[in-house]
Design a protein around this motif. Sequence first.
Motif, short mmCIF file in Angstrom:
data_model
loop_
_atom_site.label_atom_id
_atom_site.label_comp_id
_atom_site.label_asym_id
_atom_site.label_seq_id
_atom_site.Cartn_x
_atom_site.Cartn_y
_atom_site.Cartn_z
N ASN A 52 0.81 -1.23 0.00
CA ASN A 52 0.00 0.00 0.00
C ASN A 52 0.83 1.27 0.00
OD1 ASN A 52 -2.44 -1.27 -0.16
ND2 ASN A 52 -2.84 -1.24 2.04
N GLN A 53 2.09 1.16 0.49
CA GLN A 53 2.87 2.41 0.58
C GLN A 53 3.37 2.88 -0.77
OE1 GLN A 53 4.17 -0.57 1.17
NE2 GLN A 53 6.38 -0.63 0.93
N VAL A 54 3.28 2.05 -1.80
CA VAL A 54 3.78 2.46 -3.12
C VAL A 54 2.58 2.87 -3.98
CG1 VAL A 54 5.19 1.82 -5.13
CG2 VAL A 54 5.62 0.75 -2.92
N LYS A 55 2.66 4.06 -4.54
CA LYS A 55 1.50 4.55 -5.28
C LYS A 55 1.56 4.21 -6.77
CE LYS A 55 -0.17 5.88 -1.45
NZ LYS A 55 -0.84 4.78 -0.75
N GLU A 56 2.77 4.05 -7.30
CA GLU A 56 2.86 3.73 -8.73
C GLU A 56 2.83 2.21 -8.95
OE1 GLU A 56 7.14 4.84 -7.47
OE2 GLU A 56 5.14 5.58 -7.06
N PRO A 57 2.69 1.78 -10.21
CA PRO A 57 2.67 0.33 -10.48
C PRO A 57 3.93 -0.35 -9.95
CG PRO A 57 2.04 1.58 -12.43
CD PRO A 57 2.53 2.58 -11.43
N VAL A 58 3.76 -1.48 -9.29
CA VAL A 58 4.90 -2.10 -8.60
C VAL A 58 5.47 -3.30 -9.35
CG1 VAL A 58 4.35 -1.42 -6.24
CG2 VAL A 58 3.32 -3.50 -7.20
N PRO A 59 6.78 -3.53 -9.20
CA PRO A 59 7.35 -4.79 -9.68
C PRO A 59 6.80 -5.94 -8.83
CG PRO A 59 9.02 -3.52 -8.51
CD PRO A 59 7.79 -2.66 -8.56
N VAL A 60 6.69 -7.10 -9.43
CA VAL A 60 6.04 -8.22 -8.73
C VAL A 60 6.87 -9.50 -8.84
CG1 VAL A 60 4.01 -9.75 -8.85
CG2 VAL A 60 3.69 -7.29 -8.97
N PHE A 61 6.95 -10.23 -7.74
CA PHE A 61 7.49 -11.59 -7.77
C PHE A 61 6.33 -12.54 -8.00
CE2 PHE A 61 10.79 -9.38 -5.47
CZ PHE A 61 11.96 -10.01 -5.88
N ILE A 62 6.56 -13.52 -8.83
CA ILE A 62 5.49 -14.47 -9.12
C ILE A 62 6.05 -15.87 -8.97
CG2 ILE A 62 5.98 -13.93 -11.55
CD1 ILE A 62 3.48 -14.99 -12.42
N GLY A 63 5.27 -16.72 -8.33
CA GLY A 63 5.71 -18.11 -8.14
C GLY A 63 4.56 -18.99 -7.71
N LEU A 64 4.60 -20.23 -8.10
CA LEU A 64 3.56 -21.17 -7.67
C LEU A 64 3.88 -21.66 -6.27
CD1 LEU A 64 3.30 -23.27 -10.97
CD2 LEU A 64 1.73 -21.46 -10.18
N ASN A 65 2.86 -22.11 -5.57
CA ASN A 65 3.09 -22.69 -4.24
C ASN A 65 2.69 -24.16 -4.21
OD1 ASN A 65 0.21 -22.90 -3.22
ND2 ASN A 65 0.27 -20.72 -3.74
N PHE A 66 3.20 -24.86 -3.20
CA PHE A 66 3.02 -26.32 -3.09
C PHE A 66 1.74 -26.74 -2.37
CE2 PHE A 66 7.60 -26.26 -3.84
CZ PHE A 66 7.87 -27.46 -4.47
N TYR A 67 1.19 -25.87 -1.50
CA TYR A 67 0.08 -26.31 -0.64
C TYR A 67 -1.12 -25.38 -0.62
CZ TYR A 67 2.62 -30.34 1.01
OH TYR A 67 3.26 -31.55 1.07
N GLY A 68 -1.32 -24.63 -1.67
CA GLY A 68 -2.51 -23.75 -1.72
C GLY A 68 -2.16 -22.34 -1.28
N ASN A 69 -2.90 -21.37 -1.80
CA ASN A 69 -2.62 -19.96 -1.49
C ASN A 69 -2.72 -19.68 0.01
OD1 ASN A 69 -2.33 -19.63 -4.21
ND2 ASN A 69 -4.35 -18.70 -4.53
N HIS A 70 -3.61 -20.38 0.67
CA HIS A 70 -3.80 -20.16 2.10
C HIS A 70 -2.58 -20.62 2.91
CE1 HIS A 70 -4.88 -24.30 1.25
NE2 HIS A 70 -4.27 -24.52 2.38
#
Length: 415
Positions: free
Chosen positions: A111-129
């Motif tokens: 939330n502290q960044v107002k412009e479009p942010v760089p993002v890390f993307i990766g799959l997970n092994f046990y669900g988003n939760h």
Amino acid sequence: MLSIATAQTFQPNYEEANVGNYRLPEVLQTDKGKKITTSRKWEKSMRPKILAKFAEHVYGKFPGRTKDMHFTINSVDSTALGGKATRKQVTIFFTKAADSPSMDVLLYLPNQVKEPVPVFIGLNFYGNHSIQTDPGIQLSERWMNNNEPYKVVNNRATEGSRGAQASRWPVEEILARGYGLATAYYGDLEPDHTEGWKTGIRTTLQEELTIKPEEWGAISAWAWGLSRIMDYLETDKQVNAKQVAITGHSRIGKAALWAAANDQRFAMVISNDSGEGGTALARRNYGETLERINTSFPHWFVSKYKEYNTNVDQLPVDQHMLLALMAPRPLYVASAEDDQWADPRGEFLSAKHAEPVYELYGKKGLGTEQMPAIEQPVGEYIRYHIRTGKHDITLYDWQQFLTFADKHFKQVAKA
Ligand code: GCU
């Protein structure tokens, strides 16, 4: 192929002296023995050929997106994590059918960044939760491997599964440093077992994608899903889609590499402890071997890969060539000292042998012939570290990746 009995008694080699002699295919030499000397020629002729070889002999095809793919934003909460983050949950539907195969994406934005942010993307092994205790995350209802400590019972997650893998996802640290994080459960694409393809996208999307299940393996299906998350990120105004770093640990690290090889929208590539079939050189007989991985996980690769079980020297590629396909994008390869199964030296050497392609672009790679000491990262456009501890992805790993991203993404922003 090894029989099950042989697989159970498989004795990995952990002696450097017994690795054996091997000759790597040269990354900049054509099949006719011609040397590639410019990045233009690399891109026009050599790169596509190497990519096609990996598809044919190792991972299988990597189709494009489905025609009717669409996104549904299920929730947006700008008060997540004590007000630090905006949490979005998006479902990617792959077809227009009411019962379309789908994948649930969890996205956190700082939330502290107002412009479009760089993002890390990766799959997970046990669900988003599993990546955070955040109660607002939808609990996955998909099949997953039973796991007592993670409270996965009868192949389903339970409320007790929340945050089970939080140590692998330092969300607050990532956000505090001005990055977003996008993740999805790899089992949304294909459950990770030998019969998983029957209910995964290799079966459910075969008509849409006009591809037969046996034409690609599970790793390719997972990789394909990473590209579909990227498709979504490109539509999200809060994301800087030109600065997306693809990450992955272990088998998901293998998938991340294969995704980035096929999809050059990923601007940075990070592979953590991905080992055999990932960053480690296949020709080194150390830790897990090609024959062993094909025996334990026959669904990960195409059946042709098994033809090299006992003659890896005949494989027309080796993993340094996969890493070379990342060029000129910044690439981080990480190993762990106690993860000898993944062959840390083989991971380092693979990165080393990818350097000539980075050089064509005038980009410095590791800058050393020697494997660095523990927790002494080396390299510029190809960076490498080996940390203490076991097969895992830790805060230490993430801190290095964040610093690497700071360096490269901010450079781009300034240019
Ligand atoms: C097994 C497998 C590896 C894989 C790892 C993981 O150890 O042999 O190839 O990387 O699982 O995904 O954790």
